[in-house]
Design a protein around this motif. Structure first.
Motif, short mmCIF file in Angstrom:
data_model
loop_
_atom_site.label_atom_id
_atom_site.label_comp_id
_atom_site.label_asym_id
_atom_site.label_seq_id
_atom_site.Cartn_x
_atom_site.Cartn_y
_atom_site.Cartn_z
N LYS A 397 -1.45 5.97 13.47
CA LYS A 397 -0.07 5.53 13.26
C LYS A 397 0.44 6.12 11.94
O LYS A 397 -0.36 6.54 11.08
N PRO A 398 1.74 6.16 11.74
CA PRO A 398 2.27 6.67 10.47
C PRO A 398 1.71 5.95 9.25
O PRO A 398 1.61 6.53 8.17
N SER A 399 1.32 4.69 9.41
CA SER A 399 0.80 3.93 8.27
C SER A 399 -0.49 4.52 7.71
O SER A 399 -0.77 4.38 6.51
N LEU A 400 -1.29 5.19 8.55
CA LEU A 400 -2.53 5.80 8.04
C LEU A 400 -2.19 6.92 7.08
O LEU A 400 -2.74 6.99 5.96
N ALA A 401 -1.30 7.83 7.48
CA ALA A 401 -0.89 8.92 6.58
C ALA A 401 -0.20 8.37 5.35
O ALA A 401 -0.39 8.89 4.23
N TRP A 402 0.59 7.32 5.52
CA TRP A 402 1.28 6.70 4.38
C TRP A 402 0.29 6.18 3.36
O TRP A 402 0.45 6.39 2.15
N LEU A 403 -0.77 5.50 3.82
CA LEU A 403 -1.76 4.96 2.90
C LEU A 403 -2.50 6.09 2.20
O LEU A 403 -2.77 6.01 0.99
N GLY A 404 -2.81 7.16 2.94
CA GLY A 404 -3.45 8.31 2.31
C GLY A 404 -2.58 8.95 1.24
O GLY A 404 -3.06 9.35 0.18
#
Length: 412
Positions: A397-404
């Motif tokens: 999900k976009p949240s994974l890239a966001w957290l990275g």
């Protein structure tokens, strides 16, 4: 709130060197076919209780899961070792399963991920439960022996959690005892991690005597791990982030001991303590108030309270005297990933404020890496990654890239 927020603006001077950024999982919730565990034996027995089955098939796909974290720019992964696999019958240790979990550790290290290992995440071998479980005469001895069996594979592991959320485990033990007395006490089944009071009975408080036994078992495992490994040893506590109504301060302090402080005090002498926070609850003169019904409530019925993380961290500092903290779980049950990003961004801002005020926080591990089996239900989705239940395809999900990206901008 359904709009995304900018990446949290952490100053690298605020964060401890080597700050951990990553996500967490639990073996029973993602591995699949944990055939020898007590929870597997209970699945499907009550109406409305779904089975874990193959779960996310992470027993075989763990490298793919870890690769997703590493590719996103994160540097840590919290995962568990399943006691029921290691010791399927009393005293018989599976060398093959020890080797499996050692391969997981080595895979994490090879990918540049710092492994945070959990030895017990709610589930136990079925034989242990039949022997009396945590209230049995040999419980502490059994857990110590399990820690001894696992310790040889922990070379290179810096962080070890003996038990996940012993305060929640105490509730689950109490619920299991109630079911023995009345098989319809949980009819229909609702996960203890679901807080929607609605038509369900109020979640019981943890039994103090059970809590004291778990503290004893934790200390026994800690002793073994310190003797046999170089790891930092602690456990994690589910933080309710209580806030008192005017005049209910004394009642809140009473409930804090039962729900949290017994376990936080039990962590004194540890190398760290894990803070696990999702929401906050009001305490009135009559006790804990149900989460008010509101459109912003999460899929498990909790209030949308990203500020709970700061409340939890500050209370942990107060009770433990400022020992090192890992945020080992923080997240939101939602089907709207923009809302997940918004919640997490706000939670991290509150965490930054607590760090600025002196909290010794060493890492942030989001719950959860994957949409997984939520203790009897599949519907609440906490993951940074969606998993197809038929094909096991991982869809970040976009949240994974966001957290990275948040971790990258933090400079760690």
């Amino acid at each position: 709130m359904t709009t995304s927020r900018p990446v949290a603006r952490y100053s690298d001077t605020l964060l401890a060197p080597g700050f951990l950024w990553g996500a967490s999982t639990a073996p029973h919730q993602i591995e699949g076919n944990n055939l020898n565990s007590d929870f597997w034996a209970h699945e499907g027995r009550m109406p409305g209780m779904e089975r874990s089955g193959d779960a996310c098939d992470s027993y075989h796909r763990y490298r793919e899961d870890m690769q997703l974290l590493a590719d996103a720019g994160l540097n840590a992964y919290r995962f568990g070792i399943e006691w029921a696999r290691i010791e399927p019958v009393p005293g018989v240790i599976s060398r093959a399963e020890l080797a499996h979990y050692r391969r997981m550790i080595e895979t994490a290290l090879d990918l540049g991920l710092i492994p945070v290992l959990t030895l017990h995440h709610f589930t136990s071998p079925l034989w242990f439960a039949q022997e009396g479980g945590w209230l049995g005469d040999r419980a502490v001895e059994r857990f110590r022996a399990y820690a001894e069996a696992v310790s040889p594979i922990l070379d290179g592991v810096e962080w070890v959690v003996t038990m996940n959320e012993p305060n929640m485990l105490a509730i689950m033990i109490g619920m299991a005892r109630a079911l023995q007395d009345d098989p319809h006490a949980a009819d229909p089944w609702l996960s203890p991690t679901v807080d929607d009071e609605g038509p369900r009975p109020k979640t019981p408080a943890p039994d103090v005597k059970i809590g004291e036994r778990l503290v004893e078992a934790h200390h026994a495992a800690r002793e073994v791990l310190r003797e046999r490994t170089g790891a930092k040893v602690g456990w994690t506590v589910a933080n309710r982030a209580f806030v008192a109504r005017p005049g209910a301060e004394e009642k809140m302090r009473e409930l804090e001991y039962i729900w949290e402080d017994l376990y936080l005090e039990g962590s004194r002498g540890d190398d760290f303590v894990g803070v696990q926070s999702y929401s906050s609850q009001w305490v009135g003169p009559d006790g804990v108030e149900p989460h008010p019904q509101h459109p912003d409530n999460t899929l498990v019925g909790t209030a949308y309270r990203p500020d709970a993380l700061s409340i939890a961290v500050r209370h942990t500092v107060e009770v433990t005297g400022g020992m090192p903290i890992l945020v080992t779980e923080n997240g939101i049950a939602t089907g709207d990933d923009t809302r997940r990003i918004a919640y997490t961004g706000e939670a991290l801002e509150h965490l930054e404020a607590a760090i600025a005020d002196g909290a010794d926080v060493r890492g942030y591990l989001h719950w959860s890496l994957l949409d997984n089996y939520e203790w009897g239900h599949w519907a609440p989705t906490f993951g940074l990654v969606e998993v197809d239940r038929e094909t096991f395809e991982r869809r970040p999900k976009p949240s994974l890239a966001w957290l990275g990206e948040t971790a990258r901008r933090a400079g760690n």
